[in-house]
Motif scaffolding. Sequence first.
Motif, short mmCIF file in Angstrom:
data_model
loop_
_atom_site.label_atom_id
_atom_site.label_comp_id
_atom_site.label_asym_id
_atom_site.label_seq_id
_atom_site.Cartn_x
_atom_site.Cartn_y
_atom_site.Cartn_z
N ASP A 223 0.81 -1.22 0.00
CA ASP A 223 0.00 0.00 0.00
C ASP A 223 0.84 1.26 0.00
OD1 ASP A 223 1.10 -0.14 2.48
OD2 ASP A 223 -0.81 -0.18 3.57
N GLY A 224 2.08 1.12 -0.37
CA GLY A 224 2.95 2.29 -0.41
C GLY A 224 4.02 2.25 0.67
N ARG A 225 3.91 1.36 1.62
CA ARG A 225 4.93 1.23 2.65
C ARG A 225 6.13 0.47 2.12
NH1 ARG A 225 1.81 -2.04 7.08
NH2 ARG A 225 0.09 -0.96 6.04
N ASP A 226 7.24 0.62 2.78
CA ASP A 226 8.45 -0.19 2.52
C ASP A 226 8.86 -0.22 1.05
OD1 ASP A 226 8.27 -0.82 5.22
OD2 ASP A 226 7.21 -2.71 4.85
N PHE B 571 11.67 2.12 -11.90
CA PHE B 571 11.39 3.54 -12.10
C PHE B 571 10.33 3.96 -11.09
CE2 PHE B 571 7.30 3.37 -14.28
CZ PHE B 571 7.29 2.15 -14.93
N ARG B 572 10.28 5.27 -10.86
CA ARG B 572 9.51 5.77 -9.72
C ARG B 572 8.50 6.79 -10.22
NH1 ARG B 572 11.06 5.67 -4.14
NH2 ARG B 572 12.78 4.39 -4.88
N VAL B 573 7.26 6.63 -9.84
CA VAL B 573 6.21 7.58 -10.20
C VAL B 573 5.33 7.85 -8.98
CG1 VAL B 573 6.16 6.92 -12.66
CG2 VAL B 573 4.74 5.68 -11.01
N LYS B 574 4.36 8.75 -9.18
CA LYS B 574 3.47 9.10 -8.07
C LYS B 574 2.02 8.78 -8.42
CE LYS B 574 5.96 13.01 -5.98
NZ LYS B 574 7.25 12.95 -6.71
N VAL B 575 1.23 8.51 -7.42
CA VAL B 575 -0.20 8.27 -7.65
C VAL B 575 -0.78 9.47 -8.40
CG1 VAL B 575 -2.46 8.07 -6.53
CG2 VAL B 575 -0.52 6.74 -5.69
N GLY B 576 -1.53 9.18 -9.44
CA GLY B 576 -2.15 10.23 -10.25
C GLY B 576 -1.35 10.56 -11.50
N ASP B 577 -0.13 10.07 -11.59
CA ASP B 577 0.65 10.33 -12.79
C ASP B 577 0.06 9.62 -14.00
OD1 ASP B 577 2.50 11.90 -11.50
OD2 ASP B 577 4.02 10.33 -11.32
N ARG B 621 -2.71 3.92 -7.54
CA ARG B 621 -2.54 3.41 -6.17
C ARG B 621 -1.04 3.27 -5.89
NH1 ARG B 621 -5.04 -2.27 -8.02
NH2 ARG B 621 -5.17 -1.12 -9.96
N PRO B 622 -0.67 3.44 -4.64
CA PRO B 622 0.75 3.32 -4.30
C PRO B 622 1.16 1.86 -4.20
CG PRO B 622 -0.52 3.77 -2.32
CD PRO B 622 -1.50 3.77 -3.47
N GLY B 623 2.47 1.64 -4.20
CA GLY B 623 2.96 0.28 -4.02
C GLY B 623 4.07 -0.06 -5.02
N VAL B 624 4.46 -1.32 -4.97
CA VAL B 624 5.50 -1.86 -5.84
C VAL B 624 4.84 -2.76 -6.88
CG1 VAL B 624 7.50 -3.39 -5.96
CG2 VAL B 624 7.29 -1.73 -4.09
N ARG B 643 10.97 -2.99 -11.15
CA ARG B 643 9.89 -2.47 -10.30
C ARG B 643 9.41 -1.10 -10.73
NH1 ARG B 643 12.63 -2.17 -4.71
NH2 ARG B 643 14.42 -1.82 -6.09
N MET B 644 8.12 -0.95 -10.89
CA MET B 644 7.53 0.38 -10.90
C MET B 644 7.17 0.69 -9.46
SD MET B 644 4.24 1.97 -12.95
CE MET B 644 2.90 1.21 -12.01
N ILE B 645 7.81 1.70 -8.92
CA ILE B 645 7.60 2.07 -7.52
C ILE B 645 6.69 3.30 -7.50
CG2 ILE B 645 8.74 2.90 -5.42
CD1 ILE B 645 11.24 1.30 -6.39
N VAL B 646 5.51 3.14 -6.95
CA VAL B 646 4.53 4.21 -6.95
C VAL B 646 4.42 4.81 -5.55
CG1 VAL B 646 2.15 4.87 -7.49
CG2 VAL B 646 3.24 2.98 -8.74
N GLU B 647 4.79 6.07 -5.45
CA GLU B 647 4.69 6.76 -4.17
C GLU B 647 3.30 7.35 -4.00
OE1 GLU B 647 7.77 9.62 -4.61
OE2 GLU B 647 9.39 8.19 -4.23
N ALA B 648 2.85 7.41 -2.77
CA ALA B 648 1.50 7.93 -2.50
C ALA B 648 1.44 9.42 -2.86
CB ALA B 648 1.15 7.72 -1.04
#
Lengths: 648, 648
Positions: A223-226, B571-577, B621-624, B643-648
């Motif tokens: 859910d976004g943690r870790d 790569f790293r993105v944010k919720v809503g991107d 949604r956030p998560g890996v 991994r697509m890493i999605v930050e909240a």
Amino acid sequence: MSHDNQDQADASPDLQRRRFLNSAALTGLAGAGMATGLASCRQEPAAPAASEPAAKAPAAAPMSHSSVEVAPGELDAYYDFCSGGHNGDVRIYGLPSGRLLKTIPVFNQDCLVGWGITNESKAVLGTRPDGRPKYVSGDTHHVHQSYTDGTYDGRYAFVNDKIHGRLARIRLDTMECDRITEIPNIQGFHGTFPDKRDPVDASVNHTTRVFCGAEFSIPLPNDGRDLDAGEQYRSLFTCVDADTMAVRWQVLIDGNCDLVASSYDGKLAATNQYNTEMAVKYQNMMSAERDACLFFNVARIEQAVKDGRFKTYGDSPVPVVDGTRAANADPKTALTCYVPIPKNPHGVNISPDGRFYVCSGKLSPTGSVIQHDLVLKWFDGGLDDPRKAVVAEPELGLGPLHTGFDNKGNAYTTLFLDSQIVKWNVEAAIKAANGDKNATVVLDRLDVHYQPGHGFCSMGETRESDGRYFVSDNKFSKDRFLPVGPLHPETAQLIDISGDKMKLLADHSVYSEPHDSIIVRRDIIKTRQIYDLDEFPNAVKSYDESGVTRDGNKVTVKMISAAPTFSLDEFRVKVGDEVTLILTNFDKVEDLTHGFALPKHDINFIVNPQETKSVTFTVDRPGVYWYYCTNFCHALHLEMRGRMIVEA
Amino acid sequence: MSHDNQDQADASPDLQRRRFLNSAALTGLAGAGMATGLASCRQEPAAPAASEPAAKAPAAAPMSHSSVEVAPGELDAYYDFCSGGHNGDVRIYGLPSGRLLKTIPVFNQDCLVGWGITNESKAVLGTRPDGRPKYVSGDTHHVHQSYTDGTYDGRYAFVNDKIHGRLARIRLDTMECDRITEIPNIQGFHGTFPDKRDPVDASVNHTTRVFCGAEFSIPLPNDGRDLDAGEQYRSLFTCVDADTMAVRWQVLIDGNCDLVASSYDGKLAATNQYNTEMAVKYQNMMSAERDACLFFNVARIEQAVKDGRFKTYGDSPVPVVDGTRAANADPKTALTCYVPIPKNPHGVNISPDGRFYVCSGKLSPTGSVIQHDLVLKWFDGGLDDPRKAVVAEPELGLGPLHTGFDNKGNAYTTLFLDSQIVKWNVEAAIKAANGDKNATVVLDRLDVHYQPGHGFCSMGETRESDGRYFVSDNKFSKDRFLPVGPLHPETAQLIDISGDKMKLLADHSVYSEPHDSIIVRRDIIKTRQIYDLDEFPNAVKSYDESGVTRDGNKVTVKMISAAPTFSLDEFRVKVGDEVTLILTNFDKVEDLTHGFALPKHDINFIVNPQETKSVTFTVDRPGVYWYYCTNFCHALHLEMRGRMIVEA
């Protein structure tokens, strides 16, 4: 056999040099054009690679081509149920002919039958708030049937979706998907296998569970943690109820899951692990010289769940028991047993007699033979080291992946890098491991074309393995078929294994990318050819029921198809109406399927004899729209049509 | 031959009784279980129907089974390009083996290649305002190739969608759909055929037009007017530019269009008409004893367009000329010629020498032979009655639908109701029509299994028809194959036509519902196996370009695949991107395709060697989320992920 005496078992000095592939070298090979068998033949004409795909006869015994031909009007001897890979479907081929008999849409969309279009299929697939299917893509990997008494019982097939972590069930009487379950807390659902009997109640000698292995580790809950704490990511092993398709329980593990096997006595499930490093970067996934084959003690896990010894994650109510090494140090109470296996193993298969698992090395040229009762002995505290359950580890060749079994104690392992099938004897491998210099382990090798993935024997994953055919699902066909552009078909090569030497019989083609199959004797499958009107709650059961009813802007159209007419040759609606159209096929003649297509409204589906389906759509423009039968049904098929008249 | 002397041509008295099927009787047959060959064998065991599908050898000459088997490593002799019917795709089979070599998604969705998922495929399919494909269903009917010098040139295939009225083009170098055109003012786009040369400029001896026949009549424009004025509904015949795929012109006609043919000299296009009654109700579509084969004078139509003699309808800018009977009474200026043909004809095919069209009666047991130069003569004012262009009308059997031609002057017509192929000689039919009692018209009959629709000869729709094979695409397979539930496969039966007698060689299976095919010599097809990076404007051409860029909430991810890694392992993105991911496959090895799947985001597509594709999606949604390669590419394929890493 411990690792220490493994060297004594080596009967092939020429394989010694290839014992363990160096991971740095493998990484380098990728950049250098992959001389390990994948080199392009057309790109480098001066230096033919090992897999030079000239249209030559294979280097095998004399061929018997006529044996694959099924004369007109004759039937195949076997069904081949095949996962379609990233096509998201399941296919049924006939063997030995190789004829494609059916494509069953599962996780994909299929406008032929209306999968993803009809309300009934959407109910199976799950929907978004706007009514569209939740997902339209899938990646089916492993298809297996339900068992009774250790062999197929013709009830169900199960198949997984790797992308979205779903397990689907196919009814084998109608050959249609009837249930899909999305598994919580996981990603990369790769391997799956039904159980074969209950671990405690011996009277339940049929499939009631389906085991599911998650390959990718993720934060729990995700859910976004870790996000950056890769060391905290985890994989879970999951059990789904075969009847309700609800998730029963999950097991938190160290490392990941890959392929899955289940024991004939119901006591154990197994998964090979290629990333015991628990790395999140490619280059760190190959550092360990040994990974593992992980065994699950089903009875103990279910007792732990009963006892309340579990956690849950996030919104998921599914009980998760702790199967990590740290929590399972005492064999007598352990839920899990990690058996060390060299290196990044791929594939675990159980022999038809239920005595042995073969787990292949992938980056080691070995196949590890794990004795079932020794794993049980470890769980009972009678074996001090799980590695001692490995009773042989013969060198087989480069890139061993999957193993099939005949009915004579022989194993057939696919060698991805060598592009070969190697036939070897399990008991001989054990004798050699025990020091018998006269034991002949490898009995035959056959080149396949090219780079085999899964390979499987006829009835080979049951107690009724019959030793007649082996199919090698190869990952590259290169020029085995007429060229059809950059995307090639794959080859499913049919091999006769009834004699001492394997014989390549046919290059069957398969649309990309079949992943795994099972070969099932035809007498096991009992299909229905015609539905029963009564099994559909919304069936239109008489011409009196046919017609249009309105409730506000919701319109229900009930229609019957009977060749060559629809019961309504027109119906009238208004712009903005939400129309639910219910169509029942009144024809009782086998094979007399009708289709229903509606121009400009993206409606397309079929109804088989005595079947009912429905669609719901909104009409957004005025005009005349001719619905018509799409499935040729009668000499007057073209005339089988009517008008949806939409008033402004 | 006029209708008056037709009776003299009848050589088979037993067919006399079946001359014209009574439409009332046919309608009744439907309700009575269709004793005309569709009767259920399993439903009525006591009274075997004509089509009793026991697994028996056909009643033909001795079979030569080995002739269809293609040994491992050998290649087929022919490509078979086949429309998939209401599956919306096109398939490529190899012949004689019957192996399915490729499925080309066209109007359907296909998550294997990402058709309907990638931005590039959506640009071809057309989209809704929210970015989804406009339609996800199709109904492909007729696939034909582009011509040069009267034979296939290997450039393009064209295929129609009946549901939504679209024409698609497939590039034959890559075997992928590159253009789709939705045709205005029509519904039920059934028949299509490319032209073979320009009607005026003889130097243009290749395909530049594609003709399209609309089967359903609708109000013009179809905007809510004239809903109940069925007599004002109209069908249009359409010409699409083969190069630009723009609609060139349309012709307003009386009656409807069904199948389409084009002449070798480029002067005429033709369509059979089964509903000259212009009825909107089923029961009124069979009242006329004769319908028509309608010919279009292409040069005159294009001159009329140039001269401004056209209308347009609604929002469509396409010029529509008037091809109705009333407006074309004078042959010397007529755009169209209506040749009367008995009854509800289905199918019109031109002979390889360009001299004759055969138009089948469907509800009449006859095939009408129309002489090309007599139609031209009518347009020149030299023939007083279009019916006189019919030079023979032999009785062939019940339910004649489609006709193929060999290189010896023989025709092969499918008989839907008789479940037969009838071989007959065209010149003999003309002689018999002219009173020659010794002319042997029907040379052979072969039972097929069951109810054939289209049938076609190897190279049979070109000047290079070679008389080797005929394929009968049958609409019912009943029990020719292992049972697979209510939805049956169809049979494509391969028949050897090289001798005096037809020989049934094989029951090939095809997934429902193939509609029409062409059989093409393998030397004609020249495919590319590898793309060129430069043909993709958005290609990621170096590792330096690989990476993530952001513009507000729009994120662009550029990535390279090269076995066994992606250039970005995270790569790293944010919720809503809104993420646009561009993937270029750097591998140059033939057959080394990579896939890209992204869990929970419904992303699944492949990139072939040196190809670039892109997808655009919103992360909600956030998560890996682990993206991974779906197409087995390397021993370390499983490790090819990131991994697509999605930050909240």
